[in-house]
Scaffold this active site. Structure first.
Site, mmCIF file in Angstrom:
data_model
loop_
_atom_site.group_PDB
_atom_site.id
_atom_site.type_symbol
_atom_site.label_atom_id
_atom_site.label_comp_id
_atom_site.label_asym_id
_atom_site.label_seq_id
_atom_site.Cartn_x
_atom_site.Cartn_y
_atom_site.Cartn_z
ATOM 1 N N ASP A 16 0.742 -1.344 -0.299
ATOM 2 C CA ASP A 16 0.016 0.194 0.184
ATOM 3 C C ASP A 16 1.209 0.980 0.150
ATOM 4 O OD1 ASP A 16 -2.662 1.819 0.625
ATOM 5 O OD2 ASP A 16 -1.936 2.142 2.430
ATOM 6 N N SER A 17 0.575 2.430 -0.113
ATOM 7 C CA SER A 17 1.455 3.686 -0.056
ATOM 8 C C SER A 17 1.741 3.827 1.163
ATOM 9 C CB SER A 17 -0.005 4.376 -0.287
ATOM 10 O OG SER A 17 -0.640 4.563 0.531
ATOM 11 N N CYS A 79 -4.736 -1.323 -1.534
ATOM 12 C CA CYS A 79 -4.559 -0.188 -1.783
ATOM 13 C C CYS A 79 -5.598 -0.171 -3.085
ATOM 14 C CB CYS A 79 -2.852 0.653 -2.265
ATOM 15 S SG CYS A 79 -3.364 1.921 -2.565
ATOM 16 N N GLU A 157 -1.862 8.663 9.132
ATOM 17 C CA GLU A 157 -1.068 8.925 9.140
ATOM 18 C C GLU A 157 0.408 9.775 9.480
ATOM 19 O OE1 GLU A 157 1.528 6.781 6.063
ATOM 20 O OE2 GLU A 157 0.160 5.648 5.628
ATOM 21 N N CYS A 189 -10.858 3.410 0.326
ATOM 22 C CA CYS A 189 -9.820 3.251 0.254
ATOM 23 C C CYS A 189 -8.621 2.635 1.733
ATOM 24 C CB CYS A 189 -9.130 4.998 0.854
ATOM 25 S SG CYS A 189 -8.037 5.460 1.818
ATOM 26 N N HIS A 191 -7.021 2.242 3.063
ATOM 27 C CA HIS A 191 -6.887 3.919 5.211
ATOM 28 C C HIS A 191 -7.636 4.012 6.538
ATOM 29 C CE1 HIS A 191 -2.319 4.831 3.471
ATOM 30 N NE2 HIS A 191 -2.564 4.834 4.088
#
Ligand code: DGL
Length: 267
Positions: A16-17, A79, A157, A189, A191
């Protein structure tokens, strides 16, 4: 790099990012407890959302090259943005099996009693051809309200977890969905699944919140089973973390969202 059918004990690569893919990782851990897993957070280049498809494809190629050098037997793209931008190019370039993630619009459409569904995702996912095609399949059945959420990944994050700032952004992004009384909200998403409880508070108890976490784990198991590539080990699988970002910051984020102090290596 060429894929040669590896041993069933080979690891599965997940990327993932950033830490968003941990929501997918926990689904994989639950369903495939004996598999060895490598998790890579491409933190140096996060967020992917606003970066554009060509850039995300290049990052995905670099990550998959690294995974193949580690001998992975499959890659999970944890992701939505990278799946939308890169899964077709990855499949064209490599033989290794890829499992992607996309917003759970199908599940949401089936669950919605009012026929109004909200989708929160990155701007990249919402603008992608892949998502537009997915949405088109369900617009006859339900009204779909989409909203890109710039800044949300950055806050998730951030070094400090700022509940007030997150709540303020969520109130803004979900306002049209709450006004129109959407009864199902898709977290498009990975996240966002990490702050699911906060999103539930903002939406209220009557709204169902769905993501693709377990669907991805099930699909991974199905694909590996079909290839005869599931491990026969009965021991707990290993889990290793890599990041392209700052190691200390990554360890802090993993402690926050994975819940265990873990070692992280440089990618
Ligand atoms: N976690 C990612 C997703 O599922 C991307 C977040 C980002 O880097 O913008 O879309």
């Amino acid at each position: 790099m060429k894929y040669t059918a590896p041993l069933p004990t080979a690891p599965i690569g997940i990327f993932d990012s950033g830490v968003g893919g941990l929501s997918i990782l926990s689904g994989l851990r639950e369903l495939l407890p004996h598999e060895n897993l490598l998790y890579l957070a491409d933190t140096r280049y996060a967020p992917y959302g606003p970066k554009g498809e060509a850039f995300i494809r290049e990052r995905s190629f670099a990550i998959v090259d690294f995974f193949l050098a580690q001998g992975v037997k499959a890659v999970v793209i944890a992701c939505n943005t990278a799946t939308a931008a890169a899964i077709a190019a990855l499949r064209a370039r490599y033989d290794v099996p890829f499992i992607g993630v996309e917003p759970a619009v199908k599940t949401a459409a089936a669950l919605s009693a009012r026929g109004i569904v909200g989708v929160l995702a990155t701007s990249g996912t919402i603008a992608s051809d892949r998502f537009i095609r997915l949405q088109d399949r369900f617009t006859a059945q339900v009204q779909i309200l989409t909203r890109a959420c710039p800044g949300l990944v950055e806050l998730i994050e951030a070094p400090e977890f700022d509940t007030a700032a997150l709540t303020a952004l969520l109130l803004e992004f979900t306002a049209p969905m709450r006004e129109k009384h959407a009864d199902v909200l898709v977290l498009g998403c990975t996240h966002y699944s990490l702050i699911r409880a906060l999103i539930q508070d903002v939406m209220g108890e009557g709204v169902r919140i769905v993501d693709a976490e377990l669907a991805v784990a099930r699909e991974t198991r199905r694909r590996l089973e079909a290839l005869g590539a599931l491990t026969s080990s009965t021991a707990g699988g290993e889990l290793r973390f890599f990041t392209s970002g700052d190691l200390l910051q990554q360890q802090r984020l993993l402690a926050r969202y994975w819940g265990a102090a873990v070692a992280v290596s440089v990618f």
